[in-house]
Design an enzyme around this catalytic site. Structure first.
Site, PDB file in Angstrom:
ATOM      1  N   ASP A   9      -8.449  -3.939 -10.984  1.00  0.00           N
ATOM      2  CA  ASP A   9      -8.789  -4.756  -9.826  1.00  0.00           C
ATOM      3  C   ASP A   9      -9.454  -6.053 -10.296  1.00  0.00           C
ATOM      4  OD1 ASP A   9      -9.367  -5.373  -7.072  1.00  0.00           O
ATOM      5  OD2 ASP A   9     -11.426  -4.717  -7.469  1.00  0.00           O
ATOM      6  N   ASP A  11     -11.557  -8.767  -7.953  1.00  0.00           N
ATOM      7  CA  ASP A  11     -12.860  -9.058  -7.348  1.00  0.00           C
ATOM      8  C   ASP A  11     -13.729  -7.804  -7.311  1.00  0.00           C
ATOM      9  OD1 ASP A  11     -11.391 -11.314  -6.966  1.00  0.00           O
ATOM     10  OD2 ASP A  11     -11.593 -11.381  -4.783  1.00  0.00           O
ATOM     11  N   CYS A  93      -1.376  -8.828  -3.631  1.00  0.00           N
ATOM     12  CA  CYS A  93      -0.973  -8.652  -2.236  1.00  0.00           C
ATOM     13  C   CYS A  93      -1.732  -9.678  -1.405  1.00  0.00           C
ATOM     14  CB  CYS A  93      -1.289  -7.245  -1.746  1.00  0.00           C
ATOM     15  SG  CYS A  93      -1.054  -7.083   0.050  1.00  0.00           S
ATOM     16  N   HIS A  95      -1.637 -10.085   1.902  1.00  0.00           N
ATOM     17  CA  HIS A  95      -1.629  -9.741   3.325  1.00  0.00           C
ATOM     18  C   HIS A  95      -2.988  -9.251   3.814  1.00  0.00           C
ATOM     19  CE1 HIS A  95       2.632  -9.076   1.927  1.00  0.00           C
ATOM     20  NE2 HIS A  95       2.804  -9.945   2.924  1.00  0.00           N
TER      21      HIS A  95
END
Length: 355
Positions: A9, A11, A93, A95
């Site tokens: 990941d 952040d 992503c 979205h």
């Protein structure tokens, strides 16, 4: 065997996540997580391939324009690249949760390519992230998730966990003649438990573990009412398979490894964990048995072991006492094996790129 991957990941894991709006949209918001650079370098050195996977809510919309995302992201990538850190892919992503897309973590569309065709070493690949969605992604991928926490499972702890050697293998081999259970721990020493039903053979196997500097448990039930042939042969096959499996990708091992005097005996052993099974053996004995072990089965044991371990093995001993001659072969093999399995670096010791 597939490649070891770390799906990381961004952040809150690679860089700090601003608590006020959870968006890194200005250069002054960019801050690397503590120890992330030396940790990623160590993980790369240990053979992991890095993939970044991140949800960036509304990226490219008025709430999070692409032009505000790019400068801090590009600077982060430049810093990491300048320090020798390489990400195979950066998967994003863009979205919002309300979009109900198919690519937002913990859904797996972004990583579909890694889930097909045996590309990934499932047992040794991980998702690293600071949210439960990262752990859920790992579960959906069938791999292990590590929940990053700056004050807990931080980068230093993750690196220690993933780079510390714990080479272990378990082999259970059952035939009409024998039932054999073998556990091998190459990075532990002492406490081996061996029971084959052949006392002198147990003592010899313990010499391999003791002088090899590793731990093993062997439990054998064989047709000793006939003779010791199947017990010794099948133990060699099972132990060789366990050693081969425990070595894993063989990255960093010495591969080669010795000459051992024992009283009046001089034993020689040369070993190459080559992936090519071969045995050269020279030993003569005065008697058919030493204790309850048939001396003719000593060669058979090492032939079986070299076959299932896929190694090239040269063994030779000279002496006067049969007990010493047999024991010298097992001891010198153990000492040679200690050299060959020792981790000395992080590269594969082969110009071919495979062992």
């Amino acid at each position: 065997m597939g490649q070891k991957y770390l799906f990381i990941d961004r952040d809150g894991t690679l860089i700090a996540e601003p608590p006020e709006d959870f968006q890194v949209d200005r250069l002054d918001k960019l801050a690397l997580e503590p120890d992330v650079i030396p940790s990623l370098l160590a993980l790369q050195k240990a053979g992991y391939t890095l993939v970044m996977i991140t949800n960036q809510d509304g990226l490219g919309t008025d709430s999070f324009p692409q032009e505000t995302f790019d400068p801090p992201h590009n600077l982060m990538m430049q810093i990491l690249t300048s320090q020798g850190i390489h990400f195979e892919h950066v998967l994003i992503c863009p979205h919002l949760p309300a979009d109900n897309c198919t690519c937002r973590k913990p859904k797996t569309e972004l990583v579909t390519a890694y889930l097909n065709g045996g590309l990934m070493d499932v047992a040794n690949s991980y998702v690293i992230g600071d949210r439960q969605t990262d752990i859920q992604l790992a579960q959906n991928m069938g791999i292990t998730g590590l929940l990053y926490q700056r004050g807990g499972l931080n980068w230093q702890a993750i690196t220690d966990q993933l780079t510390k050697r714990n080479r272990h293998a378990h082999v259970n081999r059952v035939t009409r003649e024998t039932a054999i259970d073998v556990n091998v721990w190459l990075d532990q020493e002492g406490g081996s438990k061996i029971n084959t039903g052949v006392g002198f053979f147990d003592h010899m196997l313990d010499q391999i573990a003791t002088h090899g500097g590793f731990r093993m448990n062997i439990e054998v039930k064989g047709d000793l009412y006939i003779d010791d042939h199947h017990t010794v042969e099948d133990t060699g096959l099972a132990l060789g398979e366990a050693l081969n499996n425990a070595l894993g990708d063989k990255r960093g091992i010495g591969r080669f490894g010795f000459i051992l005097p024992m009283d009046e005996c001089l034993a020689r052993c040369a070993l190459d964990i080559s992936g090519r099974p071969h045995l050269e053996y020279k030993a003569e004995f005065n008697y058919q048995r030493v204790g309850d072990l048939s001396t003719e089965m000593v060669e058979h044991f090492f032939r079986s072991l070299s076959y299932s371990m896929a190694c090239t093995l040269h063994l030779k001993t000279k002496g006067r006492n049969d007990h010493h001659r047999v024991e010298s072969l097992f001891k010198v093999f153990g000492r040679t094996l200690r050299q060959a399995i020792r981790v000395e670096g992080d590269t594969l010791p082969s110009s071919k790129g495979v062992l």
